[in-house]
Design a protein around this motif. Structure first.
Motif, PDB file in Angstrom:
ATOM      1  N   GLY A   1      44.718  41.549  32.561  1.00 23.48           N
ATOM      2  CA  GLY A   1      43.992  40.643  31.671  1.00 23.48           C
ATOM      3  C   GLY A   1      42.543  40.459  32.070  1.00 23.48           C
ATOM      4  O   GLY A   1      42.018  41.121  32.972  1.00 23.48           O
ATOM      5  N   ARG A   2      41.895  39.522  31.421  1.00 19.41           N
ATOM      6  CA  ARG A   2      40.453  39.342  31.523  1.00 19.41           C
ATOM      7  C   ARG A   2      40.013  38.898  32.919  1.00 19.41           C
ATOM      8  O   ARG A   2      40.514  37.943  33.482  1.00 19.41           O
TER       9      ARG A   2
ATOM     10  N   TRP B   1      50.358  41.310  43.568  1.00 15.60           N
ATOM     11  CA  TRP B   1      49.989  40.148  42.761  1.00 15.60           C
ATOM     12  C   TRP B   1      48.484  40.171  42.516  1.00 15.60           C
ATOM     13  O   TRP B   1      47.690  40.289  43.454  1.00 15.60           O
ATOM     14  N   VAL B   2      48.099  40.060  41.242  1.00 18.76           N
ATOM     15  CA  VAL B   2      46.689  40.116  40.850  1.00 18.76           C
ATOM     16  C   VAL B   2      46.306  38.794  40.193  1.00 18.76           C
ATOM     17  O   VAL B   2      46.927  38.377  39.213  1.00 18.76           O
ATOM     18  N   THR B   3      45.295  38.122  40.746  1.00 22.93           N
ATOM     19  CA  THR B   3      44.813  36.894  40.104  1.00 22.93           C
ATOM     20  C   THR B   3      43.950  37.267  38.908  1.00 22.93           C
ATOM     21  O   THR B   3      42.903  37.898  39.056  1.00 22.93           O
ATOM     22  N   VAL B   4      44.395  36.878  37.726  1.00 25.71           N
ATOM     23  CA  VAL B   4      43.642  37.147  36.500  1.00 25.71           C
ATOM     24  C   VAL B   4      42.806  35.904  36.225  1.00 25.71           C
ATOM     25  O   VAL B   4      43.221  34.978  35.532  1.00 25.71           O
ATOM     26  N   ARG B   5      41.606  35.888  36.796  1.00 28.60           N
ATOM     27  CA  ARG B   5      40.801  34.669  36.838  1.00 28.60           C
ATOM     28  C   ARG B   5      40.282  34.252  35.464  1.00 28.60           C
ATOM     29  O   ARG B   5      40.037  33.074  35.216  1.00 28.60           O
ATOM     30  N   GLY B   6      40.128  35.213  34.568  1.00 31.88           N
ATOM     31  CA  GLY B   6      39.666  34.863  33.231  1.00 31.88           C
ATOM     32  C   GLY B   6      40.759  34.286  32.358  1.00 31.88           C
ATOM     33  O   GLY B   6      40.492  33.904  31.211  1.00 31.88           O
TER      34      GLY B   6
ATOM     35  N   ALA C   1      44.466  27.505  34.810  1.00 28.05           N
ATOM     36  CA  ALA C   1      43.474  28.498  34.386  1.00 28.05           C
ATOM     37  C   ALA C   1      42.509  28.811  35.516  1.00 28.05           C
ATOM     38  O   ALA C   1      42.077  27.938  36.264  1.00 28.05           O
ATOM     39  N   GLY C   2      42.200  30.096  35.649  1.00 30.52           N
ATOM     40  CA  GLY C   2      41.217  30.530  36.625  1.00 30.52           C
ATOM     41  C   GLY C   2      41.718  30.780  38.022  1.00 30.52           C
ATOM     42  O   GLY C   2      41.018  30.448  38.987  1.00 30.52           O
ATOM     43  N   PRO C   3      42.918  31.379  38.213  1.00 29.03           N
ATOM     44  CA  PRO C   3      43.358  31.651  39.583  1.00 29.03           C
ATOM     45  C   PRO C   3      42.360  32.548  40.308  1.00 29.03           C
ATOM     46  O   PRO C   3      41.984  33.607  39.809  1.00 29.03           O
TER      47      PRO C   3
ATOM     48  N   SER D   1      42.496  28.112  42.873  1.00 29.08           N
ATOM     49  CA  SER D   1      41.887  28.223  41.548  1.00 29.08           C
ATOM     50  C   SER D   1      40.372  28.204  41.640  1.00 29.08           C
ATOM     51  O   SER D   1      39.785  27.522  42.483  1.00 29.08           O
ATOM     52  N   SER D   2      39.733  28.965  40.746  1.00 29.16           N
ATOM     53  CA  SER D   2      38.281  28.951  40.635  1.00 29.16           C
ATOM     54  C   SER D   2      37.790  28.054  39.510  1.00 29.16           C
ATOM     55  O   SER D   2      36.578  27.839  39.381  1.00 29.16           O
ATOM     56  N   PHE D   3      38.705  27.537  38.688  1.00 31.57           N
ATOM     57  CA  PHE D   3      38.309  26.718  37.549  1.00 31.57           C
ATOM     58  C   PHE D   3      38.958  25.340  37.544  1.00 31.57           C
ATOM     59  O   PHE D   3      38.529  24.453  36.809  1.00 31.57           O
ATOM     60  N   ASN D   4      40.019  25.142  38.317  1.00 35.54           N
ATOM     61  CA  ASN D   4      40.740  23.872  38.342  1.00 35.54           C
ATOM     62  C   ASN D   4      40.989  23.459  39.790  1.00 35.54           C
ATOM     63  O   ASN D   4      41.243  24.309  40.648  1.00 35.54           O
TER      64      ASN D   4
END
Length: 492
Positions: A129-130, A145-150, A172-174, A190-193
């Motif tokens: 994903g994004r 495991w891939v963090t899909v940060r978008g 949202a935003g791992p 998280s990068s967003f929360n």
């Protein structure tokens, strides 16, 4: 002579313990403390993911020599084409427990490239994903495991087929995930929360949530003894530590500095130490993991980003994002002992012991070429209308050559928190005159920011096209889009 079997067994056991007592355990993250040292050799490799040259550099740590780069894509503006098929913003790195496969995340092309460490060949590319950020193998090597940060999930990839098998929904935003050394838990910041999720690896269930003091965590790591998890908060310049086992209690919050970025560990005879890159201060700070006391501050160079220990815990390698190099730190002395040139803007790095079991391991590598061409500048603070000379300038600027253009990246500090600014070109060296804006930005709560722009900037600021066209980089605060007097100007 005593022939008692039990006495003999006891004596033998004691002798074995004495013999083993001289063995140190590296506990190389993300492995367990019980992992034996892997002595440094020419079979080891250091990989750096470089987001502006879209390369992965390959370094032999035995002699700190760059062997070449794995080219995953082209620099700008070639990668702007709708027919472009390479990777963009090569950024994250992980590797398999058997050390045979490298997982490389490219943020701009939403991909994970799986590379054979022995041959440097791309085995597969999986698209997710994004804006993915990091990818790590589970300790049993079965999943990636891939963090899909978008978006709001972890993409779980089957390590054999390279296909996505499931998704784990999180806030949202791992930003990044790492695993407990025993493979029981995955920790996802998280990068967003402002929360870190704890997930059981066996069934992919979220079993706990740990509060972050800010919403922007770029990096997380577990101590080799499996007792603690450390994560960094880039926007507020802090590092937090919580218990790695239930109830996952928060233990400590440490003020580390502006643009706090990555954290990793070295286990030595003196204990276990956390090494943290502080981008805004061009330093690596070192903390004990038992009492959290700071034991060293190491100047390393411009904008340190990723870091990783060697297989014997004797070195920590640091990627210098605005210096296009790796710094090697001796963990006994906490001094930089070597520097290695690499590609443009190294992000994550990993040290893989025994990555090349036999042969040279140089197949498929290319010369660094254009990726080795950069220009470094500094911006000085303005006091009473005049720049103040300093060896420790608050803002470093690097111009990464992309052919006729350069990508500009400024690591700005010493600004007012949450204030709007503009990076601009001034016609006069003192910053006076009309300003030509390059990029608008907002300083984070620590008064820092990473600022990017692209264009023929080197030619302008160095006056290559003629002295009458020369301009000077400045930073000025803005109010309703209008710039005030510059607060930082380019050092001459």
């Amino acid at each position: 002579m005593n022939r008692n079997p039990e006495s003999f067994k006891t004596a033998l056991t004691f002798s074995l313990l004495i013999g083993l007592s001289g063995i140190t355990l590296a506990g190389q993250a993300p492995g367990p403390l019980s992992a034996p040292d892997v002595p440094l050799s020419h079979r080891d490799r250091i990989y750096a993911a470089e987001q502006f040259s879209n390369t992965v550099s390959v370094t032999d740590p035995a002699d700190n020599k760059l062997l070449g780069v794995i080219r995953l894509g082209d620099p700008a503006p070639g990668n702007f084409s709708p027919l472009y098929r390479g990777q963009v913003l090569v950024h994250g790195l992980g590797f398999s427990p058997d050390r045979h496969t490298l997982a490389v995340v490219s943020i701009g092309s939403n991909s994970v490239s799986f590379i054979d460490t022995a041959t440097n060949a791309i085995k597969h590319v999986t698209y997710v994903g994004r804006s993915p950020h990091e990818a790590f193998y589970t300790p049993d090597g079965k999943e990636v495991w891939v963090t899909v940060r978008g978006e709001n999930y972890i993409s779980v990839i089957d390590a054999k087929t390279f296909g996505e098998k499931t998704r784990i929904t999180v806030a949202a935003g791992p930003g990044m995930q790492i695993f407990s050394p025993d493979g029981k838990y995955g920790y996802i910041c998280s990068s967003f929360n402002p929360e870190t999720a704890v997930v059981t690896v066996a069934d992919h269930k979220v079993v706990a949530r740990v509060k972050q003091e800010s919403p922007f965590c770029p990096n997380i790591a577990a101590t080799p003894d499996g007792s603690q998890v450390w994560f960094t908060l880039k926007d507020v310049g802090k590092t937090q530590v919580f218990e790695a086992r239930p109830p996952f209690r928060m233990i400590k919050t440490i003020e580390t500095g502006p643009l706090t970025n990555h954290v990793n560990f070295a286990h030595t005879a003196a204990g276990t130490f956390a090494y943290i890159t502080i981008g805004g201060q061009n330093q690596v700070k070192v903390f004990r993991t038992d009492d959290f006391s700071q034991v060293a501050t190491i100047p390393v160079g411009s904008l340190p980003h990723g870091l990783w220990p060697s297989g014997d815990g004797k070195r920590i390698y640091v990627g210098l994002e605005n210096a296009d190099s790796l710094a090697a730190i001796d963990t006994e002395t906490n001094k930089v002992v070597a520097n290695v040139p690499v590609g443009q803007a190294p992000q994550a790095i990993v040290y893989v012991p025994d990555a090349v079991a036999e042969g040279s391991g140089t197949q498929g590598l290319q010369p660094i070429g254009l990726a080795g061409q950069t220009t470094q500048l500094r911006l000085l603070p303005v006091v009473n209308g005049k720049p103040v000379a300093s060896d420790n300038a608050p803002t470093s600027v690097t111009l990464f050559d992309q052919g006729l253009l350069q990508v500009l990246q400024a690591s700005a500090t010493g600004l007012q928190p949450k204030q709007a600014y503009v990076l601009a070109l001034a016609s006069q060296a003192d910053g006076s005159g009309v300003l030509e804006p390059l990029a608008n930005f907002m300083a984070n709560p620590a008064g820092a920011a990473i600022v990017n722009a692209i264009g023929p900037i080197r030619q302008v600021v160095q006056g290559i096209a003629g002295t009458e066209t020369r301009r000077y980089l400045v930073i000025a605060p803005t109010d309703n889009g209008k710039p005030a007097a510059p607060v930082q100007v380019q050092a001459m």
